[in-house]
Design an enzyme around this catalytic site. Sequence first.
Site, PDB file in Angstrom:
ATOM      1  N   ASP A   1      -7.919  -5.324  -0.041  1.00 43.14           N
ATOM      2  CA  ASP A   1      -8.632  -5.867  -1.190  1.00 43.14           C
ATOM      3  C   ASP A   1      -8.068  -7.526  -0.730  1.00 43.14           C
ATOM      4  O   ASP A   1      -8.487  -8.455  -1.726  1.00 43.14           O
ATOM      5  CB  ASP A   1      -7.913  -5.703  -2.592  1.00 43.14           C
ATOM      6  CG  ASP A   1      -8.326  -4.213  -2.907  1.00 43.14           C
ATOM      7  OD1 ASP A   1      -7.880  -3.389  -3.008  1.00 43.14           O
ATOM      8  OD2 ASP A   1      -9.815  -4.212  -2.884  1.00 43.14           O
TER       9      ASP A   1
ATOM     10  N   HIS B   1       0.793  -1.236   0.040  1.00 43.92           N
ATOM     11  CA  HIS B   1      -0.026  -0.008   0.052  1.00 43.92           C
ATOM     12  C   HIS B   1       0.869   1.172  -0.086  1.00 43.92           C
ATOM     13  O   HIS B   1       1.862   1.316   0.758  1.00 43.92           O
ATOM     14  CB  HIS B   1      -0.895   0.212   1.458  1.00 43.92           C
ATOM     15  CG  HIS B   1      -2.179   0.820   1.131  1.00 43.92           C
ATOM     16  ND1 HIS B   1      -1.811   2.206   1.415  1.00 43.92           N
ATOM     17  CD2 HIS B   1      -3.269   0.737   0.819  1.00 43.92           C
ATOM     18  CE1 HIS B   1      -3.104   2.710   1.093  1.00 43.92           C
ATOM     19  NE2 HIS B   1      -4.084   1.964   0.639  1.00 43.92           N
TER      20      HIS B   1
HETATM   21  C1  SDX Z   1      -6.364  -0.205  -2.815  1.00 41.21           C
HETATM   22  O1  SDX Z   1      -4.508   4.534  -2.013  1.00 41.21           O
HETATM   23  C2  SDX Z   1      -5.426   3.876  -1.409  1.00 41.21           C
HETATM   24  O2  SDX Z   1      -5.792   4.256  -0.343  1.00 41.21           O
HETATM   25  C3  SDX Z   1      -6.004   2.653  -1.919  1.00 41.21           C
HETATM   26  C4  SDX Z   1      -7.012   1.769  -1.150  1.00 41.21           C
HETATM   27  C5  SDX Z   1      -8.136   2.495  -1.279  1.00 41.21           C
HETATM   28  O3  SDX Z   1      -9.063   2.263  -0.144  1.00 41.21           O
HETATM   29  O4  SDX Z   1      -8.526   3.363  -1.843  1.00 41.21           O
HETATM   30  O5  SDX Z   1      -6.310   1.445   0.108  1.00 41.21           O
HETATM   31  C6  SDX Z   1      -7.275   0.494  -2.054  1.00 41.21           C
HETATM   32  O6  SDX Z   1      -5.953   0.371  -3.900  1.00 41.21           O
HETATM   33  C7  SDX Z   1      -5.300  -0.925  -2.138  1.00 41.21           C
HETATM   34  C8  SDX Z   1      -4.251  -1.546  -2.987  1.00 41.21           C
HETATM   35  C9  SDX Z   1      -4.519  -2.447  -3.874  1.00 41.21           C
HETATM   36  N1  SDX Z   1      -3.755  -2.926  -4.853  1.00 41.21           N
HETATM   37  C10 SDX Z   1      -2.892  -4.054  -4.827  1.00 41.21           C
HETATM   38  O7  SDX Z   1      -3.014  -5.095  -3.678  1.00 41.21           O
HETATM   39  C11 SDX Z   1      -1.952  -4.545  -5.790  1.00 41.21           C
HETATM   40  C12 SDX Z   1      -0.604  -5.069  -5.393  1.00 41.21           C
HETATM   41  N2  SDX Z   1       0.016  -4.039  -4.806  1.00 41.21           N
HETATM   42  C13 SDX Z   1       1.055  -2.986  -5.331  1.00 41.21           C
HETATM   43  O8  SDX Z   1       0.756  -3.080  -6.890  1.00 41.21           O
HETATM   44  C14 SDX Z   1       1.330  -1.910  -4.617  1.00 41.21           C
HETATM   45  O9  SDX Z   1       1.742  -2.375  -3.482  1.00 41.21           O
HETATM   46  C15 SDX Z   1       0.661  -0.641  -4.801  1.00 41.21           C
HETATM   47  C16 SDX Z   1       0.145  -0.356  -5.971  1.00 41.21           C
HETATM   48  C17 SDX Z   1      -0.761  -1.082  -3.723  1.00 41.21           C
HETATM   49  C18 SDX Z   1       1.504   0.451  -4.187  1.00 41.21           C
HETATM   50  O10 SDX Z   1       2.261   0.930  -4.892  1.00 41.21           O
HETATM   51  P1  SDX Z   1       3.459   1.748  -4.329  1.00 41.21           P
HETATM   52  O11 SDX Z   1       3.149   2.737  -3.131  1.00 41.21           O
HETATM   53  O12 SDX Z   1       3.847   2.753  -5.793  1.00 41.21           O
HETATM   54  O13 SDX Z   1       4.709   1.011  -4.149  1.00 41.21           O
HETATM   55  P2  SDX Z   1       5.547   0.555  -4.931  1.00 41.21           P
HETATM   56  O14 SDX Z   1       5.107   0.051  -6.076  1.00 41.21           O
HETATM   57  O15 SDX Z   1       6.661   1.784  -4.982  1.00 41.21           O
HETATM   58  O16 SDX Z   1       6.342  -0.625  -4.041  1.00 41.21           O
HETATM   59  C19 SDX Z   1       7.552  -0.317  -3.199  1.00 41.21           C
HETATM   60  C20 SDX Z   1       8.353  -1.541  -3.217  1.00 41.21           C
HETATM   61  C21 SDX Z   1       8.850  -1.877  -4.818  1.00 41.21           C
HETATM   62  O17 SDX Z   1       9.970  -2.577  -4.838  1.00 41.21           O
HETATM   63  P3  SDX Z   1      11.414  -2.004  -5.176  1.00 41.21           P
HETATM   64  O18 SDX Z   1      10.995  -0.966  -6.595  1.00 41.21           O
HETATM   65  O19 SDX Z   1      11.453  -0.875  -4.099  1.00 41.21           O
HETATM   66  O20 SDX Z   1      12.377  -2.855  -5.264  1.00 41.21           O
HETATM   67  O21 SDX Z   1       7.559  -2.738  -2.943  1.00 41.21           O
HETATM   68  C22 SDX Z   1       7.446  -3.690  -4.000  1.00 41.21           C
HETATM   69  C23 SDX Z   1       7.723  -2.838  -5.175  1.00 41.21           C
HETATM   70  O22 SDX Z   1       8.126  -3.777  -6.505  1.00 41.21           O
HETATM   71  N3  SDX Z   1       6.028  -4.061  -4.100  1.00 41.21           N
HETATM   72  C24 SDX Z   1       5.565  -5.161  -4.259  1.00 41.21           C
HETATM   73  C25 SDX Z   1       4.221  -5.136  -3.966  1.00 41.21           C
HETATM   74  N4  SDX Z   1       3.848  -4.005  -3.751  1.00 41.21           N
HETATM   75  C26 SDX Z   1       5.013  -3.291  -3.575  1.00 41.21           C
HETATM   76  N5  SDX Z   1       6.207  -6.448  -4.272  1.00 41.21           N
HETATM   77  C27 SDX Z   1       5.545  -7.454  -4.650  1.00 41.21           C
HETATM   78  N6  SDX Z   1       4.065  -7.506  -4.319  1.00 41.21           N
HETATM   79  C28 SDX Z   1       3.435  -6.669  -4.089  1.00 41.21           C
HETATM   80  N7  SDX Z   1       2.213  -6.493  -3.886  1.00 41.21           N
END
Ligand code: SDX
Length: 432
Positions: free
Chosen positions: A367, A308
Amino acid sequence: MGERRYSVVEAGSGAALELRERSGTAGPNVLEISQLYRNQGVFTYDPGFGATASCSSTITYIDGEQGILHYRGYPIEQLAEQSTFIEVAYLLLYGELPNPDELAEFDLAIRTHTMLNESFLRFFNGFHHDAHPMAMVSGVVACMSAFYHDSMNIQNARHRDIFAHRIIAKIPTIAAAAYKHSLGQPFVYPKNKLDYCSNLLHMFFSVPPAPYEIDPVAAQALDLLFILHADHEQNCSTSTVRFAGSSGTNPYSAISAGISALWGPAHGGANEAVINMLEEIGDRSRIRDYVDRAKDRNDPFRLMGFGHRVYKNYDPRAAIIRRMCHRLLEKLGASQDGPLFELALELEQIALKDEYFIEKNLYPNVDFYSGIIYRALGIPKSMFTVMFAIARTVGWVAHWREMVRDPESRIGRPRQLYIGPAQRDYVPVDRR
Ligand code: SDX
C-alpha cells in the site's frame, strides 16, 4: 505431503500428548490440534492467528522472511513482467495458465457479463453524493444475492463458475457506478470490445459531452497493479470470505463481507491512509517528526504503508510498484505527483535506516506506493481501496471455491479464553 508423529508433554490432563505434524510443498509445517480439546481439555490461544494455519491451500504461497510471493507456484515478478490480469485471474481460479483457446473463452465470458441489471442503478440514487465508495460497493455487491438466484447453489459447479464470471466482470462496473454517483455524473455503460482495465478507465472517465481517449500506458499500469493485488494467501479479508462462506451463505454475501474487512486502515484501507499521511507530512523537513511519532508507543500514529504480519522483508509487490512509479510518472506527465513520490522515497529511506524499523522488520508494503500511481491515473483517494477490492475479488473467489470443495472445511467456530465474571445470582433492581 510428509507427516511425522510428534509428542508434546503435560498439556491439560498431564498425560503425554501425541500431535500429528504435516508438511506442505513449502513453508512451515503444521501441528494438527483438532483433537486437543477432546483429549486434553485445553484450547490453543493465538489472538490474530499469527501462528495458526486455518486451512490447507494450493493457491498462493508467501515466504515473509525472503519476501517471496507465488500465485499457483509462479513468482509474482514473472507474472508482473509477462502476464495480464485476466490471465492471472484464470490461473488463480483454475490452477493452471490457460492455453490460447481457454484464455480467449475466459476473456469473452468476462467481457460479456459486465453489465448490471438496471435496477442496480436505482440503488446508487439512494446514497448521498458523499457516501464513501467502499460503503456503496460493499452494499451493492451484497444486493447481488437479491438478483442472481440462478447461481447460488454452492454445491453446483456450473453455479460456482457463473458466480465467478459474474462477480469478476461486474465489480468494475459497480465501482464505476459508485464513482460516477459521487461525482454527480451520469453512469457510463461498459463496452464489450474493451479489455478489462481499458473498460474500467472508460467507465470511470468518459463523459457525454466529450470523447474520452483511453491511454494505453494507464491501462497497462492498472493491469499491473491488479496483478499485484489479486491474491495474498489467508489475509484478513480473504479469511473473512472463507469464514462467512463456511456457513454456507451465498457467495455474493461472502464477497461483500470481504469488501467490508478490506476497508479497514490496517488492511486495504492503508493505500488511502498513506496518501493522507504524505499530504499531512507535506514537507521532507517534517518526516523525522512523523517517524518519531510512529515509534512512540503512547502515540497511536503508525507509519501507514509500513509493516506486515507476514513480510519481515521488503514486500515484493512494493518493490515492483516503486519501480513502476519511477517509470510511469514522467510517462503520464503526472508531474504534480512527483513531489509526493519524492516525499515517499525520502520517508522510506529515513525509516529503513532507523533502529526501530530495522529491529521490528518494518518495510514498505503493497500500500505504500500504490496510491501514488492511482493518483497519477486520475483516480481519487476515496476510490483507492475500491481499486484494491476489484483486484482482490479474484483471490476471494478463488479461495471461496477452494473452501467450498475442501473436504476438511467446516463452519468456522473458534473458542475463547473466558476471563469474565464467575457465576453470580441476579439482584432485583430495588436491592442494587
Ligand atoms: C495489507 O495480510 C496481508 O497479506 C495484507 C495485505 C494483502 O495483500 O492482503 O498484504 C494488504 O493489508 C498490507 C498492510 C497495510 N496496513 C498498513 O500499512 C497499516 C500500518 N501497518 C500496521 O498497522 C501493521 O504493520 C500491520 C497491521 C500491517 C501488521 O500488524 P501486526 O502484524 O499485528 O504487527 P504488530 O501490530 O504486532 O506490530 C509489531 C510491532 C508493534 O510494536 P511492539 O508492540 O512490538 O512494540 O511493530 C510495530 C507495532 O507497534 N509496528 C509499527 C507499524 N507496524 C507495526 N510501528 C509503526 N508503524 C507501523 N506501520
